[in-house]
Design a protein around this motif. Structure first.
Motif, short mmCIF file in Angstrom:
data_model
loop_
_atom_site.label_atom_id
_atom_site.label_comp_id
_atom_site.label_asym_id
_atom_site.label_seq_id
_atom_site.Cartn_x
_atom_site.Cartn_y
_atom_site.Cartn_z
N ARG A 57 -43.18 -11.24 13.64
CA ARG A 57 -42.17 -10.34 13.07
C ARG A 57 -42.78 -9.07 12.50
O ARG A 57 -42.14 -8.35 11.77
N TRP A 102 -27.71 -19.16 18.62
CA TRP A 102 -28.67 -20.13 19.16
C TRP A 102 -29.35 -20.84 17.98
O TRP A 102 -29.87 -20.18 17.08
N ALA A 115 -32.15 -22.61 17.66
CA ALA A 115 -33.60 -22.77 17.59
C ALA A 115 -34.30 -21.43 17.34
O ALA A 115 -33.82 -20.38 17.74
N THR A 116 -35.43 -21.50 16.66
CA THR A 116 -36.29 -20.33 16.47
C THR A 116 -37.72 -20.76 16.74
O THR A 116 -38.09 -21.92 16.49
N ALA A 117 -38.52 -19.83 17.22
CA ALA A 117 -39.93 -20.14 17.47
C ALA A 117 -40.66 -20.30 16.15
O ALA A 117 -40.47 -19.51 15.22
N ALA A 118 -41.48 -21.31 16.05
CA ALA A 118 -42.22 -21.56 14.81
C ALA A 118 -43.24 -20.47 14.54
O ALA A 118 -43.57 -20.21 13.38
N ASP A 119 -43.73 -19.82 15.58
CA ASP A 119 -44.79 -18.83 15.39
C ASP A 119 -44.38 -17.44 15.88
O ASP A 119 -45.22 -16.66 16.31
N SER A 120 -43.10 -17.12 15.83
CA SER A 120 -42.66 -15.80 16.32
C SER A 120 -43.24 -14.70 15.43
O SER A 120 -43.30 -14.83 14.21
N CYS A 152 -26.34 -15.64 22.48
CA CYS A 152 -27.64 -15.97 21.88
C CYS A 152 -27.65 -15.85 20.36
O CYS A 152 -28.55 -16.37 19.70
N THR A 153 -26.66 -15.17 19.80
CA THR A 153 -26.69 -14.92 18.36
C THR A 153 -26.57 -16.19 17.53
O THR A 153 -27.05 -16.24 16.41
#
Length: 143
Positions: free
Chosen positions: A35, A26, A28-33, A23-24
């Protein structure tokens, strides 16, 4: 990173480093993650449940989470295994229900116990009157 994880969680830490290695990279990232910040007050206090001998989510991590959150309470379950979903506690279930239905937290420092210890003798299932296996006549032979 593996050694840091091992220092915090032993061999389980090493396992998760290698299990999630794919997964490191990967892409794609979520636009609204989200943090953080984690210490922002919430509309209602949070209930955090930690099992004392959980190999995947150590109790000390639950304690640390409660310290980082603005308004949270820790319910400790003395037990073994991962979560109370897999290792039920009627005591914890009652507190969870009261929290979810009425928004009431357990008293600070509340500890519950797991209902069944690990490796307990299984209850018989099947067979005559759930006596566990055997024949319909309880094993009696007629000739």
């Amino acid at each position: 990173m593996e050694e840091e994880s091992a220092a915090r969680a032993g061999d389980v830490g090493r396992h998760w480093i290698w299990a999630t290695f794919g997964c490191t990279a990967w892409p794609a990232t979520a636009a609204d993650s989200y943090r953080g910040p984690w210490d922002t007050p919430t509309a209602h206090p949070l209930l955090v449940i930690g099992v004392t001998h959980d190999p995947s989510t150590p109790h000390q991590a639950a304690e640390a989470m409660v310290e980082h959150l603005a308004d949270a309470r820790l319910l400790t379950v003395e037990g073994n295994g991962h979560t109370t979903l897999l290792n039920p506690s009627g005591c914890a279930d009652a507190y969870e229900s009261r929290y979810l239905v009425d928004g009431v937290l357990p008293p600070a420092g509340t500890t519950c116990r797991q209902d069944t210890p690990p490796f307990a003798d299984p209850r018989p299932s099947g067979g005559v009157a759930t006596g566990g296996g055997g024949t319909a006549d309880g094993g009696a032979r007629t000739s």
